[in-house]
Design a protein around this motif. Structure first.
Motif, PDB file in Angstrom:
ATOM      1  N   ALA A 160       0.834  -1.205   0.000  1.00 38.95           N
ATOM      2  CA  ALA A 160       0.000   0.000   0.000  1.00 38.95           C
ATOM      3  C   ALA A 160       0.868   1.253   0.000  1.00 38.95           C
ATOM      4  O   ALA A 160       0.584   2.216  -0.708  1.00 38.95           O
ATOM      5  CB  ALA A 160      -0.924  -0.006   1.215  1.00 38.95           C
ATOM      6  N   LEU A 161       1.944   1.253   0.797  1.00 34.55           N
ATOM      7  CA  LEU A 161       2.818   2.424   0.842  1.00 34.55           C
ATOM      8  C   LEU A 161       3.603   2.578  -0.451  1.00 34.55           C
ATOM      9  O   LEU A 161       3.847   3.702  -0.901  1.00 34.55           O
ATOM     10  CB  LEU A 161       3.775   2.330   2.039  1.00 34.55           C
ATOM     11  CG  LEU A 161       3.322   3.157   3.246  1.00 34.55           C
ATOM     12  CD1 LEU A 161       2.058   2.590   3.832  1.00 34.55           C
ATOM     13  CD2 LEU A 161       4.404   3.247   4.285  1.00 34.55           C
ATOM     14  N   GLU A 162       3.953   1.443  -1.053  1.00 30.83           N
ATOM     15  CA  GLU A 162       4.640   1.501  -2.343  1.00 30.83           C
ATOM     16  C   GLU A 162       3.711   2.115  -3.383  1.00 30.83           C
ATOM     17  O   GLU A 162       4.118   2.956  -4.186  1.00 30.83           O
ATOM     18  CB  GLU A 162       5.087   0.099  -2.764  1.00 30.83           C
ATOM     19  CG  GLU A 162       5.979   0.127  -3.994  1.00 30.83           C
ATOM     20  CD  GLU A 162       6.571  -1.239  -4.317  1.00 30.83           C
ATOM     21  OE1 GLU A 162       6.142  -2.226  -3.701  1.00 30.83           O
ATOM     22  OE2 GLU A 162       7.455  -1.290  -5.185  1.00 30.83           O
ATOM     23  N   SER A 163       2.460   1.697  -3.335  1.00 27.10           N
ATOM     24  CA  SER A 163       1.466   2.229  -4.276  1.00 27.10           C
ATOM     25  C   SER A 163       1.274   3.733  -4.066  1.00 27.10           C
ATOM     26  O   SER A 163       0.975   4.459  -5.007  1.00 27.10           O
ATOM     27  CB  SER A 163       0.141   1.491  -4.081  1.00 27.10           C
ATOM     28  OG  SER A 163      -0.909   2.173  -4.710  1.00 27.10           O
ATOM     29  N   ALA A 164       1.460   4.196  -2.825  1.00 27.35           N
ATOM     30  CA  ALA A 164       1.304   5.627  -2.529  1.00 27.35           C
ATOM     31  C   ALA A 164       2.564   6.417  -2.901  1.00 27.35           C
ATOM     32  O   ALA A 164       2.581   7.637  -2.758  1.00 27.35           O
ATOM     33  CB  ALA A 164       0.976   5.825  -1.058  1.00 27.35           C
TER      34      ALA A 164
END
Lengths: 252, 260
Positions: A160-164
């Protein structure tokens, strides 16, 4: 494990062979043990009553051992943070984590007392070689534990943080670290307990701490004083274990 | 009209997979549209959404998201990733962190790298996070740890984190399949409403036709990695939906002989 059939027979034969070989090639003269009876009694007798006048030395030695364990553990934690990242399957490529893991296994394989002897040779007597030895030796285990903690966390928040748009170190800080923190706390306390236990004997090779007094008193035949120091060591180990059990309960 | 997503003849198979996960997929979604991907499990909805989020490589075809073509061989540049927000089925929150921290995590891609690492959000970042919390109706939960929340609350946190990214495209993979029907309706209303209020495009997947009908202007039906239909919600007929969920025919080798 099951010991049946041919495999079981081979295993039994190997164990029996190893025991017989040890007996046959070592000078185990039980008669000597029997005749030494009075000498052992004399030796134990001279340990009693333990000499209570060495309290000052015990206090000084214990404090130094504690300092060696604290600073050695601190050094191990500092070394383990970058090494754990480099030994993690999920942070770096196999070309990096494989050699780092092998290196850590090598470090773990060298006994602490051996590292301490080498360090005494390198930097001289006193607590400094002890601290370096503990830091070095403990890193082999701690970096491996930390790496396993990194690899053991849930992957979804990291994705999720990578996607952000967060980079790898930022993901480590905000997605991985909060998940692994309790494991790191538990592992660090566990390693500190081991460091304290193991550094009790470092003085024997001249690397500082309470072990120095045991060695001095035994070599100079002051067994009553050696007995007092030994009792202090036993008391410390029991105390460390009790504190660790209490702390571990808090972190699980 | 601006185009948010354009896909031409997209084909993808998971590494080691024998059947294609996506086959000859082509579609165009305009900016500001609210679109539902409908279809049974294994239809390729999750794969398509992850691919649009730049998390899958090794596909064939042409895909452009928010005007920039995706590279089939490498993830999109980090700077462009906050533009596409993603809401995960399993929430994907950091359980031991607070609600506010999780929402601020959505800002990390917008912060300068050093500021992100040191974790010192600017007043502007905090403002956006607080607004997202308020919009999602969870401002009072800001200091609570996520592991103390219910499923519905967690998905609201996940949506707030997505909104904190200030995305121009919101992708949501089965965002309500873990919630009871009442919560599911509330959360989808929140998601599509927030997208609309921000002029963002929303594409969400669901396996519940009634929810898709209620919250999307357009419904794309998927089955076996292909697009089965692509219609405005008003034109969705029950036959097409039923066909989408028709029982999969047994494989030849496994087929049971008819009794009759």
């Amino acid at each position: 494990m099951q010991f049946g059939g041919f495999g079981g027979f081979v295993t039994s034969a190997l164990i029996a062979g190893a025991i017989l070989w040890s007996f046959a090639t070592t000078d185990v003269e039980l008669s000597r043990l029997v005749s030494a009876g009075p000498r052992i009694a004399d030796f134990l007798g001279r340990m009693f009553p333990p000499d209570p006048t060495v309290m000052a030395e015990i206090r000084k030695g214990s404090a130094e051992t504690l300092r060696i364990a604290i600073l050695g553990s601190l050094g191990a934690v500092i070394l383990s943070i970058p090494l754990a990242i480099l030994a993690s399957e999920t942070m770096v490529s196999p070309a990096v984590f494989r050699p780092i893991r092998t290196l850590l296994a090598f470090i773990r394989a060298i006994p602490l007392i051996l590292v301490a002897m080498l360090m005494v040779g390198a930097v001289g007597l006193g607590p400094l070689p002890g601290i370096i030895a503990v830091a070095f030796h403990a890193t082999g285990m701690l970096a491996k534990f930390y790496a396993e903690a990194i690899d053991g966390v849930s992957r979804a928040p990291i994705a999720a943080l990578e996607s952000a748009g967060a980079g790898p170190l930022v993901r480590l800080r905000y997605a991985i670290w909060p998940q692994m923190a309790p494991v790191v706390a538990r592992d660090t306390i566990f390693r500190f307990e081991l460091n304290l236990r193991e550094s009790l004997i470092l003085g024997i090779v001249g690397a500082g701490g309470i072990g120095f007094y045991i060695q001095t008193y035994v070599r100079s035949f002051q067994y009553d004083k050696a007995a007092s120091v030994t009792m202090a060591v036993v008391a410390m180990v029991i105390a460390i274990e009790a504190i660790n059990v209490a702390l571990r309960r808090r972190f699980t | 009209m601006n185009i948010a997503i354009r896909i031409n003849d997209l084909n993808f198979a998971h590494p080691g997979g024998s059947v294609p996960a996506l086959e000859r997929v082509s579609l165009t979604i305009s900016t500001g549209e609210s679109v539902a991907l409908l279809g049974p499990s294994g239809a390729g909805k999750t794969t398509l959404l992850a691919l649009l989020d730049g998390r899958l490589q090794g596909w064939r075809g042409r895909v452009s998201v928010l005007g920039a073509p995706l590279d089939p061989d490498q993830p999109p540049p980090r700077a462009s990733r906050p533009d596409t927000g993603f809401v995960f089925q399993e929430f994907a929150l950091v359980e031991r962190s607070t609600v506010l921290r999780n929402v601020l995590n959505g800002r990390l891609g917008r912060m300068a790298p050093l500021r992100a690492l040191l974790g010192s959000p600017t007043p502007h970042d905090l403002d956006i996070a607080r607004t997202a919390l308020t919009d999602c109706g969870i401002a009072d939960l800001a200091e609570r740890r996520v592991d103390s929340l219910s499923g519905g609350q967690r998905q609201r946190v996940a949506i707030a984190r997505c909104l904190a990214q200030e995305p121009r495209l919101i992708l949501a993979d089965e965002p309500v399949s873990n919630l009871d029907p009442t919560r599911a309706g509330e959360v989808l209303a929140l998601l599509t409403g927030a997208a609309q209020a921000r002029g963002a495009t929303a594409l969400f997947s669901s396996h519940q036709p009634d929810l898709a009908r209620r919250f999307a202007q357009r419904i794309i039906g998927m089955r076996d990695g292909r697009i089965a239909f692509d219609v405005p919600t008003s034109e969705l007929n029950d036959d097409a939906t039923a066909e989408l969920y028709r029982e999969v025919e047994p494989l030849p080798g496994l087929s049971l002989r008819a009794v009759s």
